[in-house]
Design a protein around this motif. Structure first.
Motif, PDB file in Angstrom:
ATOM      1  N   PRO A 233     -11.825  -1.111   1.493  1.00 13.84           N
ATOM      2  CA  PRO A 233     -10.925  -0.077   1.302  1.00 13.84           C
ATOM      3  C   PRO A 233      -9.448  -0.036   1.536  1.00 13.84           C
ATOM      4  O   PRO A 233      -8.494   0.076   0.922  1.00 13.84           O
ATOM      5  N   GLU A 234      -9.303  -0.912   2.844  1.00 11.31           N
ATOM      6  CA  GLU A 234      -7.828  -1.208   3.380  1.00 11.31           C
ATOM      7  C   GLU A 234      -7.230  -2.180   2.692  1.00 11.31           C
ATOM      8  O   GLU A 234      -5.925  -2.359   2.688  1.00 11.31           O
ATOM      9  N   ASP A 235      -7.919  -2.807   1.623  1.00  7.48           N
ATOM     10  CA  ASP A 235      -7.140  -3.665   0.800  1.00  7.48           C
ATOM     11  C   ASP A 235      -6.663  -3.077  -0.613  1.00  7.48           C
ATOM     12  O   ASP A 235      -5.764  -3.775  -1.229  1.00  7.48           O
TER      13      ASP A 235
ATOM     14  N   ALA B 153       0.852  -1.265  -0.057  1.00  8.30           N
ATOM     15  CA  ALA B 153      -0.067  -0.058  -0.098  1.00  8.30           C
ATOM     16  C   ALA B 153       0.714   1.076  -0.099  1.00  8.30           C
ATOM     17  O   ALA B 153       2.010   1.017   0.374  1.00  8.30           O
ATOM     18  N   PRO B 154       0.487   2.286  -0.296  1.00  4.94           N
ATOM     19  CA  PRO B 154       1.104   3.620  -0.363  1.00  4.94           C
ATOM     20  C   PRO B 154       1.738   3.927   0.927  1.00  4.94           C
ATOM     21  O   PRO B 154       0.880   3.832   1.906  1.00  4.94           O
ATOM     22  N   GLY B 155       2.856   4.223   0.912  1.00  2.00           N
ATOM     23  CA  GLY B 155       3.752   4.385   2.194  1.00  2.00           C
ATOM     24  C   GLY B 155       4.161   3.211   2.932  1.00  2.00           C
ATOM     25  O   GLY B 155       4.535   3.649   4.150  1.00  2.00           O
TER      26      GLY B 155
ATOM     27  N   ILE C 115       2.965 -10.064   2.926  1.00  2.00           N
ATOM     28  CA  ILE C 115       2.328 -11.210   2.530  1.00  2.00           C
ATOM     29  C   ILE C 115       0.953 -11.112   2.428  1.00  2.00           C
ATOM     30  O   ILE C 115       0.427 -10.898   3.413  1.00  2.00           O
ATOM     31  N   VAL C 116       0.468 -11.620   1.446  1.00  2.00           N
ATOM     32  CA  VAL C 116      -1.041 -11.644   1.330  1.00  2.00           C
ATOM     33  C   VAL C 116      -1.652 -13.265   1.511  1.00  2.00           C
ATOM     34  O   VAL C 116      -2.390 -13.924   2.481  1.00  2.00           O
ATOM     35  N   ALA C 117      -0.944 -14.094   0.556  1.00  2.38           N
ATOM     36  CA  ALA C 117      -1.288 -15.626   0.520  1.00  2.38           C
ATOM     37  C   ALA C 117      -0.143 -16.141  -0.237  1.00  2.38           C
ATOM     38  O   ALA C 117       0.453 -15.856  -1.005  1.00  2.38           O
ATOM     39  N   LEU C 118       0.331 -17.384   0.227  1.00  2.00           N
ATOM     40  CA  LEU C 118       1.352 -18.135  -0.206  1.00  2.00           C
ATOM     41  C   LEU C 118       0.754 -19.537  -0.701  1.00  2.00           C
ATOM     42  O   LEU C 118      -0.073 -20.176   0.056  1.00  2.00           O
TER      43      LEU C 118
ATOM     44  N   VAL D 251      -4.965  -2.619  -7.128  1.00  2.00           N
ATOM     45  CA  VAL D 251      -6.196  -2.853  -6.820  1.00  2.00           C
ATOM     46  C   VAL D 251      -6.733  -1.850  -5.974  1.00  2.00           C
ATOM     47  O   VAL D 251      -5.914  -1.385  -4.971  1.00  2.00           O
ATOM     48  N   THR D 252      -7.950  -1.340  -6.344  1.00  2.00           N
ATOM     49  CA  THR D 252      -8.422  -0.078  -5.638  1.00  2.00           C
ATOM     50  C   THR D 252      -9.780  -0.370  -5.224  1.00  2.00           C
ATOM     51  O   THR D 252     -10.297  -0.707  -6.094  1.00  2.00           O
TER      52      THR D 252
END
Length: 122
Positions: free
Chosen positions: A88-90, A40-42, A47-50, A118-119
């Protein structure tokens, strides 16, 4: 040379779904653990998924909370991330990653795609 190409990003409203795909130009794809990361910006890359080399084992970050599903097709050299109930936090750039060196649950992957945005709007 290994190349990873992500697709499927875009903008969606909160609660919506997206399906990310990663196409890998790897001769021995089944010898590589694969994963999805996001930045995400900043913020740093998380890790999301492995998924393990054979696809029998998966790992999800706590924030996924059962909303995402990672899968791979070793016959087609592809990996997908089905994302439901998006928040939104995704919002982030999502990266496909590969490594033949690791088992799979580690942030230390060797090969990276260019990322797909992804927005998620509220």
């Amino acid at each position: 040379q290994i190349q990873l190409l992500e697709s499927g990003g875009g903008e969606v409203q909160a609660g919506g779904s997206l399906r990310l795909s990663c196409s890998a130009s790897i001769r021995t794809y089944s010898a590589y653990a694969m994963g999805w990361f996001r930045q995400a910006p900043g913020k740093g890359r998380d890790i999301v998924a492995l998924i393990s080399k054979g696809g029998e084992s998966t790992y999800y970050a706590d924030f996924v909370e059962g909303r995402f599903t990672i899968s791979r097709d070793n016959a087609k050299n592809t990996m997908t991330l089905q994302m439901n109930s998006l928040k939104p936090e995704d919002t982030a750039v999502y990266y496909c990653a590969a490594s033949a060196r690791v088992l799979f649950v580690t942030p230390d992957y060797d090969h990276w795609g260019q990322g797909t945005q992804v927005t998620v709007s509220s």
